[in-house]
Motif scaffolding. Sequence first.
Motif, PDB file in Angstrom:
ATOM      1  N   SER A 190     -15.910  -4.427  -6.598  1.00  0.00           N
ATOM      2  CA  SER A 190     -15.028  -3.392  -7.128  1.00  0.00           C
ATOM      3  C   SER A 190     -14.673  -2.361  -6.065  1.00  0.00           C
ATOM      4  O   SER A 190     -13.576  -1.814  -6.070  1.00  0.00           O
ATOM      5  CB  SER A 190     -15.690  -2.688  -8.318  1.00  0.00           C
ATOM      6  N   ASN A 191     -15.607  -2.112  -5.115  1.00  0.00           N
ATOM      7  CA  ASN A 191     -15.401  -1.108  -4.072  1.00  0.00           C
ATOM      8  C   ASN A 191     -15.068  -1.813  -2.753  1.00  0.00           C
ATOM      9  O   ASN A 191     -15.918  -2.519  -2.201  1.00  0.00           O
ATOM     10  CB  ASN A 191     -16.655  -0.252  -3.921  1.00  0.00           C
ATOM     11  N   GLU A 223     -18.994 -17.550  -5.297  1.00  0.00           N
ATOM     12  CA  GLU A 223     -17.937 -17.220  -6.242  1.00  0.00           C
ATOM     13  C   GLU A 223     -17.693 -15.714  -6.169  1.00  0.00           C
ATOM     14  O   GLU A 223     -18.569 -14.921  -6.560  1.00  0.00           O
ATOM     15  CB  GLU A 223     -18.336 -17.618  -7.666  1.00  0.00           C
ATOM     16  N   VAL A 224     -16.529 -15.318  -5.660  1.00  0.00           N
ATOM     17  CA  VAL A 224     -16.176 -13.914  -5.530  1.00  0.00           C
ATOM     18  C   VAL A 224     -15.169 -13.576  -6.614  1.00  0.00           C
ATOM     19  O   VAL A 224     -14.134 -14.259  -6.743  1.00  0.00           O
ATOM     20  CB  VAL A 224     -15.595 -13.593  -4.140  1.00  0.00           C
ATOM     21  N   VAL A 225     -15.437 -12.528  -7.388  1.00  0.00           N
ATOM     22  CA  VAL A 225     -14.575 -12.200  -8.522  1.00  0.00           C
ATOM     23  C   VAL A 225     -14.323 -10.701  -8.558  1.00  0.00           C
ATOM     24  O   VAL A 225     -15.209  -9.907  -8.212  1.00  0.00           O
ATOM     25  CB  VAL A 225     -15.214 -12.660  -9.859  1.00  0.00           C
ATOM     26  N   GLN A 226     -13.115 -10.345  -8.905  1.00  0.00           N
ATOM     27  CA  GLN A 226     -12.792  -8.946  -9.192  1.00  0.00           C
ATOM     28  C   GLN A 226     -12.263  -8.880 -10.619  1.00  0.00           C
ATOM     29  O   GLN A 226     -11.365  -9.644 -10.985  1.00  0.00           O
ATOM     30  CB  GLN A 226     -11.775  -8.370  -8.226  1.00  0.00           C
ATOM     31  N   ILE A 227     -12.806  -7.956 -11.388  1.00  0.00           N
ATOM     32  CA  ILE A 227     -12.461  -7.831 -12.806  1.00  0.00           C
ATOM     33  C   ILE A 227     -11.700  -6.533 -13.007  1.00  0.00           C
ATOM     34  O   ILE A 227     -12.153  -5.465 -12.590  1.00  0.00           O
ATOM     35  CB  ILE A 227     -13.722  -7.859 -13.679  1.00  0.00           C
ATOM     36  N   ILE A 228     -10.537  -6.641 -13.636  1.00  0.00           N
ATOM     37  CA  ILE A 228      -9.693  -5.487 -13.918  1.00  0.00           C
ATOM     38  C   ILE A 228      -9.851  -5.147 -15.394  1.00  0.00           C
ATOM     39  O   ILE A 228      -9.553  -5.968 -16.267  1.00  0.00           O
ATOM     40  CB  ILE A 228      -8.221  -5.782 -13.579  1.00  0.00           C
ATOM     41  N   ALA A 229     -10.348  -3.945 -15.678  1.00  0.00           N
ATOM     42  CA  ALA A 229     -10.561  -3.516 -17.060  1.00  0.00           C
ATOM     43  C   ALA A 229      -9.234  -3.109 -17.694  1.00  0.00           C
ATOM     44  O   ALA A 229      -8.421  -2.420 -17.064  1.00  0.00           O
ATOM     45  CB  ALA A 229     -11.544  -2.355 -17.113  1.00  0.00           C
ATOM     46  N   VAL A 230      -8.999  -3.571 -18.924  1.00  0.00           N
ATOM     47  CA  VAL A 230      -7.798  -3.212 -19.676  1.00  0.00           C
ATOM     48  C   VAL A 230      -8.238  -2.522 -20.962  1.00  0.00           C
ATOM     49  O   VAL A 230      -9.358  -2.722 -21.439  1.00  0.00           O
ATOM     50  CB  VAL A 230      -6.937  -4.459 -19.997  1.00  0.00           C
ATOM     51  N   ARG A 253      -1.577  -5.040 -12.198  1.00  0.00           N
ATOM     52  CA  ARG A 253      -1.177  -5.163 -10.799  1.00  0.00           C
ATOM     53  C   ARG A 253      -2.338  -5.739 -10.001  1.00  0.00           C
ATOM     54  O   ARG A 253      -3.462  -5.251 -10.053  1.00  0.00           O
ATOM     55  CB  ARG A 253      -0.778  -3.795 -10.249  1.00  0.00           C
ATOM     56  N   THR A 254      -2.075  -6.800  -9.234  1.00  0.00           N
ATOM     57  CA  THR A 254      -3.125  -7.514  -8.508  1.00  0.00           C
ATOM     58  C   THR A 254      -2.903  -7.516  -7.000  1.00  0.00           C
ATOM     59  O   THR A 254      -3.593  -8.244  -6.288  1.00  0.00           O
ATOM     60  CB  THR A 254      -3.199  -8.964  -9.019  1.00  0.00           C
ATOM     61  N   PRO A 264     -18.507 -22.916   0.973  1.00  0.00           N
ATOM     62  CA  PRO A 264     -17.348 -22.910   0.050  1.00  0.00           C
ATOM     63  C   PRO A 264     -17.260 -21.570  -0.678  1.00  0.00           C
ATOM     64  O   PRO A 264     -18.250 -21.091  -1.237  1.00  0.00           O
ATOM     65  CB  PRO A 264     -17.640 -24.054  -0.913  1.00  0.00           C
ATOM     66  N   ILE A 265     -16.076 -20.962  -0.644  1.00  0.00           N
ATOM     67  CA  ILE A 265     -15.847 -19.686  -1.312  1.00  0.00           C
ATOM     68  C   ILE A 265     -14.751 -19.861  -2.352  1.00  0.00           C
ATOM     69  O   ILE A 265     -13.633 -20.288  -2.019  1.00  0.00           O
ATOM     70  CB  ILE A 265     -15.460 -18.582  -0.303  1.00  0.00           C
ATOM     71  N   HIS A 266     -15.069 -19.573  -3.611  1.00  0.00           N
ATOM     72  CA  HIS A 266     -14.101 -19.572  -4.706  1.00  0.00           C
ATOM     73  C   HIS A 266     -13.785 -18.119  -5.054  1.00  0.00           C
ATOM     74  O   HIS A 266     -14.659 -17.252  -4.960  1.00  0.00           O
ATOM     75  CB  HIS A 266     -14.649 -20.285  -5.945  1.00  0.00           C
ATOM     76  N   THR A 267     -12.576 -17.868  -5.438  1.00  0.00           N
ATOM     77  CA  THR A 267     -12.193 -16.502  -5.806  1.00  0.00           C
ATOM     78  C   THR A 267     -11.464 -16.521  -7.143  1.00  0.00           C
ATOM     79  O   THR A 267     -10.859 -17.532  -7.527  1.00  0.00           O
ATOM     80  CB  THR A 267     -11.283 -15.860  -4.748  1.00  0.00           C
ATOM     81  N   GLN A 268     -11.525 -15.396  -7.834  1.00  0.00           N
ATOM     82  CA  GLN A 268     -10.748 -15.248  -9.060  1.00  0.00           C
ATOM     83  C   GLN A 268     -10.595 -13.777  -9.407  1.00  0.00           C
ATOM     84  O   GLN A 268     -11.419 -12.940  -9.033  1.00  0.00           O
ATOM     85  CB  GLN A 268     -11.386 -15.995 -10.232  1.00  0.00           C
ATOM     86  N   ILE A 269      -9.495 -13.498 -10.115  1.00  0.00           N
ATOM     87  CA  ILE A 269      -9.214 -12.163 -10.647  1.00  0.00           C
ATOM     88  C   ILE A 269      -9.097 -12.309 -12.156  1.00  0.00           C
ATOM     89  O   ILE A 269      -8.385 -13.193 -12.649  1.00  0.00           O
ATOM     90  CB  ILE A 269      -7.918 -11.577 -10.061  1.00  0.00           C
TER      91      ILE A 269
END
Length: 879
Positions: A615-616, A639-646, A658-659, A679-684
């Motif tokens: 997040s930071n 597995e790298v993930v960034q979560i956007i709170a709605v 906005r991403t 191996p690096i996986h990413t997701q938003i």
Amino acid sequence: MWPSSVFRPLQRLFINPRQTAVLEACMIGLVSGLAAVLLKQGVGMLGGWRVQMSHQAPAWLVLPVVGLLGGFLAGWFIERLAPEAAGSGIPQVKALLANVPLVLNLRVALVKLMSVVLVLGAGMNLGRQGPTVQIGAALAAQLSQWIPTSPSHRRQLIAAGAAAGLAAGFNAPIAGVLFVIEEFLHDFSGITLGSAILASFIGAVVSRLLGGRSLSLDLVVTSYQANFSLQDVPFFLILGLLAGLLGTLFSKGIFVSLAFYQRVLKVGLPWKIGIAGLVTGTVIMVLPVAFRDNTGLLEILSTGSVTWQITLLAFVVKFLLTLLAYGSGAPGGIFAPSLILGSALGYLVGMSAHGLEATVGIPLGVPEGISSNTTYALAGMGAFFSAVTRGPITAIVIVFEITANFNLVLPLMIGSVVAYMLAHRLVGGSLYSHLLAWNGIHIDEATGAQQQPWQHLTAASLMQRRVETLSSTMPLSEVTQAFSRSHHRGFPVVEQGKLVGIVTQSDLSDSSRRPATAEPVTLADIMTQHPVTVGPQAPLNHVLYLLNRFKLSRLPVTEGHKLVGIITRADIIRAESDQLSGNGQQFGPQPEPSYPILQTRSPATGRGRVLLPISNPASAPILLKMAAAIASNRDYELEVVQIIAVPRANSPAETSVRTTQSRRLLRQLVHLGEAWRIPIHTQIRAAHDVAQAILEITAERHIDLVVMGWKGGTRTPGRVFGSIVDTLIRQSPCPVMLVKLGDTVQMDRWLVPIAGGPNAQQALQFLPALVQLGHQPEIRICQVISPNSPTLITQPLQEALAQLRQTTDCPVVARPIWGESVPETVCQLAMRKPYDVIVLGASREGLLTQVMQGNIPEAIARDSASTVILVRGALDTES
């Protein structure tokens, strides 16, 4: 519709439902009686005009055309204005009283009344007494909306309205009460009986004074005297058996007719009812004139003034035409048709008994002979009614109240009970329950309640136990920051663990709440004191009532003054939605699933996965190095993930976010991680709840370790690490590593306090990978030992030393330290020595228990500039 503000003065005067029950019952009985009179007069006027026109103009034209037009117009009104007004209306009332969310209000009552006048006035073979039940219940439901009340009391008001409607329809107040209790409520509580009796009495009185008798039985009531002898008993038994068989056939025929209209005659409701009216008019056209008036036919059959051929013809024709009309969805009931059919059947049995007496020579020494045909006709009314509706008590009382002849009670009891027992054996259950089941609504016959899994829920079943609270002494600047950091629009306010108030965004923005003083304003100055609360065992319907009554969005749950949880409207809606969709296995506040916006995938070559929520942007690179070091050491994927709170009001799948910055950050991390050759996986993802989204990813991607940053403390009372981290610590099935980065990030001097146990072992397993991030790493292992301990127990210390010397190449030192308190000793050691990293791997019996109950990590993080790592092992490995 009248606004609820009109009734607010009454609402303030009468708070207790028992205090308002008498007034409300009187109002319900009055309006139900007036509606029944208006319905009777309307049907009589239109029906009389139709009969008169059939004599003045060609009957072959008038009767079919009036039937077609009346049915079509009634269907058009129902389809356009109130689809709930179709049918008799009794199944709808039964469903509503079983807590099925159906519409019942003034609009339904008016449409029902108007459409019944059109249908019955057009000559269809249905009754108006069933619709009066729905009309009375609808008027009571509207009253309960104008004067807000609790759900349980509203249910009793609707039941009283139904009782008043039936009482006004038949001029039978006792029958109205018994029918509601027998068919709807199965409840003999004081308020139910009192409201229903009073409403029924007033409804029947109004109907009798203004509308006369309900049925055209004036000749029977005024001049008939019933008689009964032992010779009648076998024939009344036969009457009961025939009524049970034919009543069962009638009930089955209703569903055959419904299936015909649904599967064969696939046209709109106006045409279905119009065609039924057309066929009815055509059939009546070729029959004797007496068949054109439904009400007059009942009196003729009851008095026995027609031949058996006409009686048999009346039974067959009425039987078929009633099924034809009811299956079309026409607004009308089967009470009156059942009475007509029963009277015809009883009259035929009576004539057969008299014929057998004349032929065989009964009574064989018994003084009195067979009773009159009228007695059999009236007994047949109750028997057939009982077989169709499966309500023997109501059947007996209705006929008794109509005739007011006590000598009829025994014949009615014999015929009605036998008919009911046979019908119940052949079909079972209430006709109206079967009609609801036909439409997919299942009602528990024993309790009269819908079979819903949340019906007996309490506040404790749905409340959120981990509540974000604010202190009453908090300055307004900090309160503003708390609202800005949270999606909540209100917080409970506590003082020494007790609930003292609640604060919302509107309270914070209301300048009138702030005192005119030079002293600093605190939360205690603007909060709402003595908030509305509910106990953990409060039923769900009471929770809903409080939320609606006081226009609240959240409700604190307390035991005494202690806050134990909070429940919101969204929690309740979400739980019921989960159950309706079949997805809700547990009750409680469940956010919507997170929604993946962007995903990238690398080859799945690893033996496991490390999840890194970021997040930071400032701390993300060092956290990535730690996670990558562990992944490389264990041959894991990352597995790298960034979560956007709605906001909770918006669906994650339908919210535009906005991403751009998130995509840029993920690309930078992927480039940094390429040097590790993993191996690096990413997701938003977009989500309502960040912690819940991480738990979802943990399950979906089969995560073996969660590594995430930690601020080192929280200002929220009742929280240890913060809302997100607390949830993961308690619920994540895989190990969790929390990292609070120090002022200067170095990885050379490591302090590892241990006390044995699986969490300490888990921390030791991660150390060989993590120390590779330092240039010249060295590790100190320590064990806190009480000075009062009789023996020096260092077995965990020696085992940890042996393990690390086998798995690492850096210097490892093991030393016991003495101290009364484990947390105080660790904090003092961390402050005396300039350690770069402190690793806490605590057992459930030792440090972890204190972490969950106190502020050990906060104390270390606050008093030390070092990096602090807390490791919690997998839940299934902790003892």
